[in-house]
Design a protein around this motif. Structure first.
Motif, PDB file in Angstrom:
ATOM      1  N   ASN A  87      -4.937  -6.992   3.671  1.00  0.00           N
ATOM      2  CA  ASN A  87      -3.641  -6.443   3.324  1.00  0.00           C
ATOM      3  C   ASN A  87      -3.900  -5.038   2.829  1.00  0.00           C
ATOM      4  O   ASN A  87      -4.513  -4.845   1.789  1.00  0.00           O
ATOM      5  CB  ASN A  87      -2.957  -7.266   2.231  1.00  0.00           C
ATOM      6  CG  ASN A  87      -2.431  -8.572   2.757  1.00  0.00           C
ATOM      7  OD1 ASN A  87      -2.090  -8.658   3.926  1.00  0.00           O
ATOM      8  ND2 ASN A  87      -2.377  -9.571   1.912  1.00  0.00           N
ATOM      9  N   ARG A  88      -3.472  -4.089   3.578  1.00  0.00           N
ATOM     10  CA  ARG A  88      -3.723  -2.697   3.232  1.00  0.00           C
ATOM     11  C   ARG A  88      -2.878  -2.305   2.036  1.00  0.00           C
ATOM     12  O   ARG A  88      -1.676  -2.510   2.026  1.00  0.00           O
ATOM     13  CB  ARG A  88      -3.445  -1.788   4.421  1.00  0.00           C
ATOM     14  CG  ARG A  88      -4.303  -2.098   5.618  1.00  0.00           C
ATOM     15  CD  ARG A  88      -5.747  -1.824   5.316  1.00  0.00           C
ATOM     16  NE  ARG A  88      -6.564  -2.228   6.453  1.00  0.00           N
ATOM     17  CZ  ARG A  88      -7.844  -2.442   6.358  1.00  0.00           C
ATOM     18  NH1 ARG A  88      -8.456  -2.347   5.210  1.00  0.00           N
ATOM     19  NH2 ARG A  88      -8.525  -2.798   7.401  1.00  0.00           N
ATOM     20  N   GLN A  89      -3.537  -1.729   1.068  1.00  0.00           N
ATOM     21  CA  GLN A  89      -2.868  -1.328  -0.161  1.00  0.00           C
ATOM     22  C   GLN A  89      -2.084  -0.043   0.097  1.00  0.00           C
ATOM     23  O   GLN A  89      -2.653   0.951   0.526  1.00  0.00           O
ATOM     24  CB  GLN A  89      -3.914  -1.102  -1.244  1.00  0.00           C
ATOM     25  CG  GLN A  89      -3.338  -0.595  -2.537  1.00  0.00           C
ATOM     26  CD  GLN A  89      -4.447  -0.339  -3.557  1.00  0.00           C
ATOM     27  OE1 GLN A  89      -5.608  -0.609  -3.300  1.00  0.00           O
ATOM     28  NE2 GLN A  89      -4.065   0.181  -4.685  1.00  0.00           N
ATOM     29  N   VAL A 147      -0.474   3.434  -0.744  1.00  0.00           N
ATOM     30  CA  VAL A 147      -0.760   4.490  -1.707  1.00  0.00           C
ATOM     31  C   VAL A 147       0.135   5.682  -1.396  1.00  0.00           C
ATOM     32  O   VAL A 147       0.605   5.846  -0.276  1.00  0.00           O
ATOM     33  CB  VAL A 147      -2.251   4.918  -1.672  1.00  0.00           C
ATOM     34  CG1 VAL A 147      -3.155   3.791  -2.118  1.00  0.00           C
ATOM     35  CG2 VAL A 147      -2.655   5.408  -0.306  1.00  0.00           C
ATOM     36  N   PHE A 187      -1.827   4.142   3.682  1.00  0.00           N
ATOM     37  CA  PHE A 187      -2.466   2.855   3.452  1.00  0.00           C
ATOM     38  C   PHE A 187      -3.953   3.082   3.241  1.00  0.00           C
ATOM     39  O   PHE A 187      -4.610   3.712   4.066  1.00  0.00           O
ATOM     40  CB  PHE A 187      -2.232   1.906   4.630  1.00  0.00           C
ATOM     41  CG  PHE A 187      -0.785   1.573   4.815  1.00  0.00           C
ATOM     42  CD1 PHE A 187      -0.191   0.597   4.042  1.00  0.00           C
ATOM     43  CD2 PHE A 187      -0.012   2.254   5.741  1.00  0.00           C
ATOM     44  CE1 PHE A 187       1.148   0.291   4.214  1.00  0.00           C
ATOM     45  CE2 PHE A 187       1.327   1.961   5.911  1.00  0.00           C
ATOM     46  CZ  PHE A 187       1.908   0.972   5.135  1.00  0.00           C
ATOM     47  N   ARG A 212       0.934   4.084  -6.878  1.00  0.00           N
ATOM     48  CA  ARG A 212       1.357   2.979  -6.024  1.00  0.00           C
ATOM     49  C   ARG A 212       2.865   2.833  -6.111  1.00  0.00           C
ATOM     50  O   ARG A 212       3.443   2.980  -7.175  1.00  0.00           O
ATOM     51  CB  ARG A 212       0.690   1.682  -6.465  1.00  0.00           C
ATOM     52  CG  ARG A 212      -0.795   1.758  -6.338  1.00  0.00           C
ATOM     53  CD  ARG A 212      -1.440   0.493  -6.817  1.00  0.00           C
ATOM     54  NE  ARG A 212      -2.876   0.731  -6.843  1.00  0.00           N
ATOM     55  CZ  ARG A 212      -3.673   0.353  -7.805  1.00  0.00           C
ATOM     56  NH1 ARG A 212      -3.207  -0.292  -8.831  1.00  0.00           N
ATOM     57  NH2 ARG A 212      -4.942   0.621  -7.747  1.00  0.00           N
ATOM     58  N   ARG A 266       6.304   0.488  -4.340  1.00  0.00           N
ATOM     59  CA  ARG A 266       6.850  -0.483  -3.384  1.00  0.00           C
ATOM     60  C   ARG A 266       7.952   0.155  -2.557  1.00  0.00           C
ATOM     61  O   ARG A 266       8.188  -0.202  -1.429  1.00  0.00           O
ATOM     62  CB  ARG A 266       7.405  -1.692  -4.114  1.00  0.00           C
ATOM     63  CG  ARG A 266       6.336  -2.532  -4.720  1.00  0.00           C
ATOM     64  CD  ARG A 266       6.951  -3.722  -5.342  1.00  0.00           C
ATOM     65  NE  ARG A 266       5.919  -4.505  -5.988  1.00  0.00           N
ATOM     66  CZ  ARG A 266       5.964  -5.790  -6.159  1.00  0.00           C
ATOM     67  NH1 ARG A 266       7.000  -6.462  -5.740  1.00  0.00           N
ATOM     68  NH2 ARG A 266       4.993  -6.423  -6.745  1.00  0.00           N
TER      69      ARG A 266
END
Length: 177
Positions: free
Chosen positions: A118-120, A122, A134, A169, A171
C-alpha cells in the motif's frame, strides 16, 4: 498548434502503451496454443470426433493443457526455492529498472496479492506548490523515491527526506491549479 501536437503525441503514445501488453499477451497465448496443439497431435488420433459442438477437440485439449501447465507452474512458484530465486532476481536485476517497484506494487494491489504494497501518500513541496505523490522506497543516502501521478514532464526534482518522511501526509488533497 504546438499544444494540439503535444496532445496528439501524448494520446498516441498512451494508446501504444495501453495496447502493447494486450497484443503481446494475445501473441504469447496464440503461440502457446499452437505448441500445445502440436504436442497433442499423437493423442488426437484416439478421439472418434474432431468437433465437440462448435469447438475443435484439439483446441479444447490445448486450452486444458495450458491451464494445467499454468497451475503446475503456480504451484512450483510457491516453493521456497522459487521464492528465493525470484527474490534474488528482483534484488539484483529488476529493482534497478526505473518504475519496477511501482508497477510491481500496482499489479499486486490489483490482483489482491498477499503483502501487496500500500503506497503511502505524501505531499511533495516544490518552490511554489504542493503535489500529491506516493512513496515508493527509501534510498540508502537518506533520500526517497516518490511517484508523482500525471503527465510526464521534463523537470528534474529532488525529494530529500530524513527518517521519518519529511513530507506532510494528507487524506484529502486539492490539486494546485
Amino acid at each position: 498548434m504546438q499544444r494540439k501536437i503535444g496532445v496528439l503525441r501524448t494520446t498516441v503514445v498512451g494508446g501504444i502503451l495501453f495496447l502493447a501488453p494486450l497484443v503481446a499477451t494475445v501473441f504469447i497465448v496464440e503461440k502457446a496454443l499452437g505448441l500445445a496443439s502440436k504436442l497433442l497431435q499423437p493423442i488426437l488420433g484416439h478421439f472418434p470426433h474432431k468437433l465437440l459442438g462448435f469447438v475443435a477437440v484439439s483446441d479444447l485439449l490445448a486450452i486444458v493443457l495450458l491451464v494445467v501447465i499454468c497451475f503446475i507452474a503456480g504451484l512450483l512458484a510457491r516453493t521456497v526455492l522459487a521464492r528465493r530465486l525470484i527474490s534474488t532476481i528482483e534484488q539484483r536485476l529488476l529493482s534497478n529498472l526505473p518504475g519496477y517497484e511501482f508497477f510491481k506494487g500496482l499489479g499486486e494491489s490489483i490482483l489482491g496479492a498477499d503483502g501487496a504494497a500500500n503506497r503511502q501518500p505524501v505531499m511533495v513541496r516544490f518552490d511554489d506548490c504542493h503535489q500529491l505523490g506516493f512513496l515508493m522506497e527509501h534510498l540508502d543516502d537518506g533520500t526517497c523515491v516518490v511517484f508523482l501521478p500525471g503527465a510526464p514532464i521534463r523537470i528534474p526534482v529532488a525529494c530529500s527526506t530524513s527518517a521519518p518522511i519529511a513530507c506532510s501526509r494528507s487524506r484529502h488533497h486539492r490539486r494546485p491549479r
